[in-house]
Write an enzyme that holds these catalytic residues in place. Structure first.
Site: not given
Ligand code: F6P
Length: 286
Positions: A68, A66, A92, A152, A187, A219, A179
Site C-alpha cells: 500500500g 508494504g 507480510d 500437520e 488470518e 509485529r 496425539k
Molecule cells: O500489513 C501487515 C499486517 O500485519 C497484516 O498481516 C495484518 O493483517 C494487518 O497488518 C493488521 O493491521 P492492523 O494492525 O492495522 O490491524
C-alpha cells in the site's frame, strides 16, 4: 516525518540526524511511528500532500512500508514528480521484485516460538490447535511457520477450507502415533476466522479444537539478525540511490544482494514462492 502519509498531511515533520538512530537497532516497531492513511487513495489528498512536500522543500521521500505504501509512493511520483525511494518493510513479505521485506523474519521467529510452546501443551493434553498467524492478503508467514514447526496442516488465506481433507490429515497423524495436531491458519481478510473454522470442524467432522490467535505480538519485539542486517544495508543503499538521483526506485534483495530497482517492479506480490512449499509441508505431515 512521523506517521507515514498522514504525517505529510498533518505536517508532522521531524529533523533527524545521525544521532537519531543511535541505540535503536535492537528495538522493534518504529521510532517514526506509523499509521494507515486510506485518504491517500484520493487524488485530491495526494495533490495536497505533494503541495506540502514542495512547500517544505522536501527533496525526496523515502517510504518504508508494504505494498500500500509503495503504491502511494509510485502514484505520488507519477502524478506530481515527487522523487521517491521505497524500502520494503512489512511482516507480510508481499512486495514483488524483492526476496525480502524487513520485519518478516522477526514475525516468523516470534510465531515459531509461540507455536513451539503451544505444541507442548497440545501434546500434553492430546489436543488439536488452530493457530492463526498474520497475513491479511498473504500466506507467507503461515507457510514458513508451518514448515518450521512441522504443522500437520496449513490453511491459506484465500483457499476454501476442505474439512474432510483436514479431518483426514488429523486422523492420519493420529494413526502415525501423534496425539496432538497443529494447524496453522493464515488470518485472511478478517482476524479470527479460526473460530468459525473450529466450529465447522466440530460440526462437520466431530473434531474438537482449541483456537489461538497470535495477532500483534508478531509485529513487535527485538528484530532478528536478518531484519537488522537487511534494514541496515537497505538504509545505506537508499542514501546511495538518493545521491545518484535514482528517484523513483526501490531497494530490493535479489539473490541475497541488496540492489536498486525501478519502483515499477515492486507491486503486490502473491506468495507464489511460498506456495511451492505447500506440497512439501503436506508430504512432511504425512
Ligand atoms: O500489513 C501487515 C499486517 O500485519 C497484516 O498481516 C495484518 O493483517 C494487518 O497488518 C493488521 O493491521 P492492523 O494492525 O492495522 O490491524
Amino acid at each position: 516525518l512521523n506517521e507515514g502519509y498522514s504525517g505529510i498531511l498533518n505536517k508532522n515533520f521531524r529533523q533527524l540526524d545521525a544521532s537519531s538512530v543511535g541505540n535503536i537497532i535492537q528495538r522493534g516497531g518504529t521510532i517514526l511511528h506509523t499509521s494507515r492513511c486510506p485518504e491517500f487513495l484520493k487524488p485530491e489528498v495526494r495533490s495536497d500532500a505533494a503541495a506540502i512536500l514542495k512547500k517544505e522543500k522536501i527533496e525526496a521521500l523515502v517510504v518504508i512500508g508494504g505494498n500500500g505504501s509503495f503504491m502511494g509512493a509510485h502514484t505520488l511520483n507519477a502524478e506530481h514528480g515527487i522523487p521517491v525511494i521505497g524500502i520494503p518493510g512489512t511482516i507480510d513479505n508481499d512486495i514483488s521484485g524483492t526476496e525480502y521485506t524487513v520485519g518478516f523474519d522477526t514475525a516468523v521467529q516470534t510465531a515459531i516460538e509461540a507455536v513451539d510452546k503451544i505444541r507442548d501443551t497440545a501434546a500434553a493434553s492430546d489436543r488439536t490447535f488452530l493457530i492463526e498467524v498474520m497475513g491479511a492478503k498473504s500466506s507467507a508467514i503461515a507457510l514458513k511457520v508451518g514448515i518450521c514447526t512441522g504443522a500437520e496442516n496449513i490453511l491459506l488465506n484465500d483457499v476454501k477450507v476442505d474439512y474432510s481433507k483436514l479431518a483426514d490429515d488429523i486422523a492420519h497423524g493420529i494413526e502415525r502415533g501423534k496425539k496432538s495436531s497443529i494447524i496453522i491458519v493464515a488470518e485472511g481478510e478478517k482476524p479470527g476466522r479460526s473460530y468459525a473454522i473450529a466450529t465447522t470442524l466440530q460440526e462437520s467432522q466431530g473434531i474438537s479444537s482449541k483456537v489461538c490467535i497470535l495477532g500483534h505480538i508478531q509485529r513487535g519485539g527485538s528484530p532478528g539478525p536478518n531484519d537488522r542486517f537487511f534494514a541496515t544495508l537497505m538504509g545505506v543503499k537508499a542514501v546511495e540511490a538518493l545521491m545518484q538521483d535514482n528517484l523513483c526506485h526501490a531497494i530490493v534483495v535479489r539473490q541475497g544482494k541488496v540492489e536498486t530497482a525501478h519502483l515499477d517492479e515492486c507491486h503486490n506480490k502473491d506468495d507464489a514462492v511460498f506456495r511451492d512449499f505447500v506440497g512439501i509441508a503436506e508430504s512432511l505431515a504425512r
